[in-house]
Design a protein around this motif. Structure first.
Motif, PDB file in Angstrom:
ATOM      1  N   GLY A 161       0.811  -1.208   0.000  1.00  0.00           N
ATOM      2  CA  GLY A 161       0.000   0.000   0.000  1.00  0.00           C
ATOM      3  C   GLY A 161       0.843   1.256   0.000  1.00  0.00           C
ATOM      4  O   GLY A 161       0.537   2.224  -0.710  1.00  0.00           O
ATOM      5  N   TYR A 162       1.912   1.255   0.779  1.00  0.00           N
ATOM      6  CA  TYR A 162       2.811   2.408   0.835  1.00  0.00           C
ATOM      7  C   TYR A 162       3.417   2.688  -0.532  1.00  0.00           C
ATOM      8  O   TYR A 162       3.470   3.843  -0.981  1.00  0.00           O
ATOM      9  N   LEU A 163       3.882   1.640  -1.206  1.00  0.00           N
ATOM     10  CA  LEU A 163       4.519   1.824  -2.504  1.00  0.00           C
ATOM     11  C   LEU A 163       3.528   2.364  -3.531  1.00  0.00           C
ATOM     12  O   LEU A 163       3.882   3.218  -4.355  1.00  0.00           O
ATOM     13  N   ILE A 164       2.293   1.902  -3.468  1.00  0.00           N
ATOM     14  CA  ILE A 164       1.271   2.368  -4.409  1.00  0.00           C
ATOM     15  C   ILE A 164       0.868   3.810  -4.115  1.00  0.00           C
ATOM     16  O   ILE A 164       0.762   4.648  -5.018  1.00  0.00           O
ATOM     17  N   GLU A 165       0.667   4.111  -2.845  1.00  0.00           N
ATOM     18  CA  GLU A 165       0.193   5.445  -2.457  1.00  0.00           C
ATOM     19  C   GLU A 165       1.262   6.522  -2.634  1.00  0.00           C
ATOM     20  O   GLU A 165       0.939   7.708  -2.763  1.00  0.00           O
ATOM     21  N   ASN A 166       2.517   6.114  -2.613  1.00  0.00           N
ATOM     22  CA  ASN A 166       3.621   7.075  -2.754  1.00  0.00           C
ATOM     23  C   ASN A 166       4.458   6.767  -3.994  1.00  0.00           C
ATOM     24  O   ASN A 166       5.677   6.912  -3.994  1.00  0.00           O
ATOM     25  N   ALA A 167       3.765   6.391  -5.049  1.00  0.00           N
ATOM     26  CA  ALA A 167       4.446   5.904  -6.251  1.00  0.00           C
ATOM     27  C   ALA A 167       5.405   6.933  -6.852  1.00  0.00           C
ATOM     28  O   ALA A 167       6.546   6.600  -7.202  1.00  0.00           O
ATOM     29  N   ASP A 168       4.975   8.159  -6.964  1.00  0.00           N
ATOM     30  CA  ASP A 168       5.784   9.169  -7.669  1.00  0.00           C
ATOM     31  C   ASP A 168       7.110   9.452  -6.981  1.00  0.00           C
ATOM     32  O   ASP A 168       8.085   9.826  -7.638  1.00  0.00           O
ATOM     33  N   SER A 169       7.164   9.279  -5.672  1.00  0.00           N
ATOM     34  CA  SER A 169       8.399   9.561  -4.937  1.00  0.00           C
ATOM     35  C   SER A 169       9.223   8.303  -4.676  1.00  0.00           C
ATOM     36  O   SER A 169      10.206   8.348  -3.939  1.00  0.00           O
ATOM     37  N   ASN A 170       8.818   7.175  -5.283  1.00  0.00           N
ATOM     38  CA  ASN A 170       9.513   5.915  -5.029  1.00  0.00           C
ATOM     39  C   ASN A 170      10.011   5.238  -6.305  1.00  0.00           C
ATOM     40  O   ASN A 170      10.066   4.009  -6.382  1.00  0.00           O
ATOM     41  N   PRO A 185       3.857   1.583  -9.226  1.00  0.00           N
ATOM     42  CA  PRO A 185       3.109   1.735 -10.486  1.00  0.00           C
ATOM     43  C   PRO A 185       3.526   3.022 -11.192  1.00  0.00           C
ATOM     44  O   PRO A 185       3.880   4.008 -10.553  1.00  0.00           O
ATOM     45  N   GLY A 186       3.526   2.984 -12.503  1.00  0.00           N
ATOM     46  CA  GLY A 186       3.902   4.165 -13.278  1.00  0.00           C
ATOM     47  C   GLY A 186       5.389   4.406 -13.374  1.00  0.00           C
ATOM     48  O   GLY A 186       5.813   5.486 -13.787  1.00  0.00           O
ATOM     49  N   LEU A 187       6.197   3.414 -12.997  1.00  0.00           N
ATOM     50  CA  LEU A 187       7.655   3.575 -13.106  1.00  0.00           C
ATOM     51  C   LEU A 187       8.037   3.848 -14.554  1.00  0.00           C
ATOM     52  O   LEU A 187       7.599   3.136 -15.460  1.00  0.00           O
ATOM     53  N   PRO A 188       8.854   4.877 -14.811  1.00  0.00           N
ATOM     54  CA  PRO A 188       9.278   5.159 -16.184  1.00  0.00           C
ATOM     55  C   PRO A 188       9.967   3.955 -16.814  1.00  0.00           C
ATOM     56  O   PRO A 188      10.706   3.224 -16.156  1.00  0.00           O
ATOM     57  N   GLU A 189       9.718   3.742 -18.083  1.00  0.00           N
ATOM     58  CA  GLU A 189      10.229   2.570 -18.782  1.00  0.00           C
ATOM     59  C   GLU A 189      11.743   2.480 -18.744  1.00  0.00           C
ATOM     60  O   GLU A 189      12.310   1.385 -18.627  1.00  0.00           O
ATOM     61  N   ASP A 190      12.428   3.617 -18.830  1.00  0.00           N
ATOM     62  CA  ASP A 190      13.892   3.549 -18.843  1.00  0.00           C
ATOM     63  C   ASP A 190      14.435   3.010 -17.521  1.00  0.00           C
ATOM     64  O   ASP A 190      15.395   2.223 -17.502  1.00  0.00           O
ATOM     65  N   LYS A 191      13.800   3.390 -16.411  1.00  0.00           N
ATOM     66  CA  LYS A 191      14.256   2.880 -15.118  1.00  0.00           C
ATOM     67  C   LYS A 191      13.938   1.396 -14.965  1.00  0.00           C
ATOM     68  O   LYS A 191      14.744   0.637 -14.417  1.00  0.00           O
TER      69      LYS A 191
END
Length: 327
Positions: free
Chosen positions: A82-91, A264-270
């Motif tokens: 849940g933490y990883l999903i809720e804070n996706a942009d900063s992780n 979720p939403g991790l950039p493809e290059d990463k």
């Protein structure tokens, strides 16, 4: 036939040359500057060891600059998910380790998310399952265990270190079902610690114990148990005398995979860079040192292959849990 298996597939991704994640080292060897490993359980567990061992190998091999670790227990692993999903942009710099329980616990509603809510990075290692008996037990093979079960099902209980419907129970049910027995008729007794399970085995409270292969090897090496069946396709070097289920006419295999997920939403290059670093890791002596020390089996799959495996495992576990009355 019931088969839970990850096949090895080499992933070649030439990303270092274009510097997708941070500046490359002078020799072009480093792939990722840093990784923060999120561990859904406490220190000393399987997830903890997998994350720290992988980080150790990646950094010592020079594929990753630095690695950091964070243990976040709670909710059967659901708190970290849940933490990883809720804070996706900063992780985007975080990889979370997980394993078969992400499938089991999402099916049973322990947490509301499942693997589809995350970015799938790579299946990395596996631990087969094993059935063991006490060192002084008259049972020496799966045929002996099945004969004892046929003679007196109620007195031939199988124990495990997980709750009813958990992984040890499912493995026991799967094996007995593949042997032609009714999984619903198998008496399963759960224990909350390995020591209690061993005491029950040695006292005769249970006839056999369903456990992870690496744990079974440790117990066998200590002279406490005999391994009577392993859920691998072929015999494993760590216990070459231990017969597989398939060798004994029980057509089933199972592996408890462990692998890594990203927000979720991790950039493809990463994503590609993480997958490249893990792929290259397998060919390093640093990884072999960590793998051998822990008795892990190399089982590697990335991206779409990882997803296909998880979907197949989810379906098979769901079917078995429905039969057992847990879904």
């Amino acid at each position: 036939m019931t088969t839970f298996k990850l096949g090895r597939r080499a992933l070649i991704a030439a990303v270092a040359a274009i510097g997708l994640v941070g500046p490359a080292a002078a020799d072009g060897h480093k792939v990722v500057d840093s990784i923060h490993f999120l561990i859904p359980g406490g220190a000393g567990g399987g997830w903890d060891g997998t994350a720290r061992g992988t980080g150790e190998a990646l950094t010592n091999a020079g594929l990753v600059g630095t690695a950091s670790y964070e243990n976040m227990s709670g909710g059967g692993g659901g708190k970290a998910i849940g933490y990883l999903i809720e804070n996706a942009d900063s992780n985007h710099g975080t990889l979370m380790v997980n394993s078969t329980p992400i499938v089991i616990r999402s099916l049973t509603g322990v947490f509301p998310h499942n693997f589809r809510d995350l970015t799938l990075v790579s299946g990395t290692i596996g631990d087969y399952a094993a059935i063991v008996v006490g060192k002084d037990s008259p049972i020496n093979s799966m045929a002996d265990l099945l004969a004892a079960y046929d003679a007196d099902p109620g007195a031939t209980a199988i124990g495990g270190g997980s709750v009813p419907g958990g992984m040890d129970h499912l493995v026991a049910a799967m094996v007995m079902e593949a042997a032609g027995k009714d999984a619903l008729g198998v008496k399963y007794i759960p224990y909350d610690a390995g020591g209690k399970a061993m005491a029950a085995l040695l006292s005769g409270e249970i006839a056999a114990l369903s456990t992870g292969f690496s744990e079974a090897v440790d117990l066998a090496n200590a002279g406490e148990v005999k391994i009577i069946g392993v859920t691998s396709e072929e015999r494993v070097d760590a216990a070459p005398d231990a017969q597989t289920m398939k060798e004994q006419g029980i057509d089933t295999t199972f592996v408890n995979w462990r692998g890594f997920f990203a927000a979720p939403g991790l950039p493809e290059d990463k994503l590609v860079a993480y997958q490249e670093a893990i792929t290259k890791m397998y060919d390093t002596p640093e990884w072999e040192e960590v793998r051998a020390r822990n008795g892990w089996v190399n089982i590697h799959n990335s991206g779409s292959d990882f997803e296909a495996f998880l979907e197949d495992q989810e379906q098979q576990i769901s079917d078995l849990m429905k039969k057992l009355g847990f879904l």
